[in-house]
Design an enzyme around this catalytic site. Structure first.
Site, short mmCIF file in Angstrom:
data_model
loop_
_atom_site.label_atom_id
_atom_site.label_comp_id
_atom_site.label_asym_id
_atom_site.label_seq_id
_atom_site.Cartn_x
_atom_site.Cartn_y
_atom_site.Cartn_z
N ASP A 9 5.60 -4.44 6.78
CA ASP A 9 6.08 -3.35 5.94
C ASP A 9 6.86 -2.38 6.79
OD1 ASP A 9 6.49 -1.97 3.58
OD2 ASP A 9 4.59 -0.90 3.65
N GLY A 10 7.79 -1.69 6.16
CA GLY A 10 8.55 -0.62 6.78
C GLY A 10 8.41 0.62 5.93
N GLU A 47 12.06 -2.40 7.39
CA GLU A 47 11.52 -3.64 6.80
C GLU A 47 11.97 -4.85 7.65
OE1 GLU A 47 9.37 -3.79 4.41
OE2 GLU A 47 9.67 -2.07 3.10
N ASP A 69 6.70 -6.56 1.10
CA ASP A 69 7.02 -5.92 -0.18
C ASP A 69 8.52 -5.60 -0.28
OD1 ASP A 69 7.34 -3.69 1.43
OD2 ASP A 69 5.71 -2.55 0.52
N HIS A 124 2.31 -1.00 -2.50
CA HIS A 124 1.40 0.05 -2.97
C HIS A 124 0.64 -0.39 -4.22
CE1 HIS A 124 3.46 2.52 -0.06
NE2 HIS A 124 4.58 2.15 -0.61
N ASP A 134 1.50 -0.77 5.69
CA ASP A 134 2.08 0.51 5.30
C ASP A 134 1.46 1.64 6.12
OD1 ASP A 134 3.74 2.19 3.43
OD2 ASP A 134 1.75 2.98 2.96
#
Length: 144
Positions: A9-10, A47, A69, A124, A134
């Site tokens: 994740d970024g 990302e 994501d 999320h 995250d």
């Protein structure tokens, strides 16, 4: 080939702004967290950086299931947009320049080494590894 699961994740505070990335690599019962930050970046760059840094961590060619994501990353690979951009001199279908070419070039090099399947998950949304990545990413940019 070893089978490895990678979750990435970024995150960005502002876009552009301070950003962070996080990844969790899972091999058997072993897990490794990696993360980093950039003081002036975009969410998409973070990302991509998470994916690149995770793949760079692998010491041998591996079969990888990579969960992210990022629709940007997944669609560019799975729908083969990035290969089209590359073939057209890093121009998109609308003739505009592709963004983040430096990172896409690094990722494409790594995809020649590893057999990677990209899987998208909604961010999320309670996915344990996505939430963990995250937190890693956010914690990184909060240090800046």
């Amino acid at each position: 080939m070893k089978n490895v699961e990678i979750y990435t994740d970024g995150a960005c505070s502002g876009n552009p702004g301070k950003g962070g990335w996080g990844a969790v690599l899972v091999y058997g019962n072993n897990e490794k967290e990696i993360s980093g930050a950039d003081s002036d970046t975009t969410n998409n760059r973070m990302e991509l950086t998470a994916v690149i840094e995770a793949l760079k961590t692998l010491k041998f060619p591996c079969k990888v299931t990579l969960t992210t994501d990022s629709k940007y990353v997944c669609d560019a690979i799975n729908k083969r947009w990035v290969y089209s951009w590359q073939e057209k001199g890093w121009k998109k279908a609308d003739k505009k320049p592709a963004l983040n070419v430096d990172l896409w070039e690094k990722l494409l090099e790594l995809l020649e080494i590893h057999n990677v399947e990209f899987i998208w998950v909604r961010g999320h949304n309670g996915h344990p590894y996505n939430e963990r990545c995250d937190r890693l990413a956010v914690n990184e940019y909060l240090k800046l």
